[in-house]
Design an enzyme around this catalytic site. Sequence first.
Site: not given
Length: 245
Positions: A8, A68-70
């Site tokens: 990211r 998606g991204c937690f």
Amino acid sequence: MTDSPNRRLGVGIAAGLLLLGAAGTMATRSPAIAPAPKVNAGPIARVPAPAVDPSDNAATRTAIFAGGCFWGVQGVFQHVEGVTGAVSGYSGGKKADAEYGAVGSGTTGHAEAVQVTYDPRKVSYGTLLRIFFAVVADPTTLNRQGPDRGTQYRTAIFPTTPEQKATATAYIAQLGAAKVWKAPIVTKVEPNKGFFAAEKYHQDFLTRKPDYPYIVYNDLPKVEALRVAFPQHFRKQAVTVYKIG
């Protein structure tokens, strides 16, 4: 491994440069917690209330969502009234593979997921589902949410009770019939093979690092969308895994 994963970092840097150029400054994190930058609400899907949402008088329940991204999924549910806990982790695979590096390969069957503990007398499972589809994740993108790609970023629901399975299945069918989105829904109701908490540095990431560029660009708008779309279910103070500050 640090709390700024490489997957990211590029997106975060680009987002940060855009935000710096627009605002002229970015909140600077102190040893405590920086103030969250002001952001506009992200996309809000105008989803109907679930037609199937049975009452539940239990004192506590757990639900598992992958969207998606937690970091962002956890961050949103931590601001829902009636939620007493939200933990980032992994679901869909084996315990032996529930490790960030392995899950990131996209070959373990795991999805980044969040286990939500809640009081069903204050917020129903159906309401949690409605929030999930309205502001947390786009249910029409296969193995992708925002800038993140891979099966570990799929949208999925892992029911913890037969009633949750029935409610989630009915709601996805209801949303599909309502044609809320132009594209078909790809979110699946998957068997619950267990939930495995993620590494400590992933927990409370949005709350601890609200000025982190990835969070500012991708996740704070989701929290603001929750506040705008569901004011009656929004809590200003996040419920966190660890003590913050």
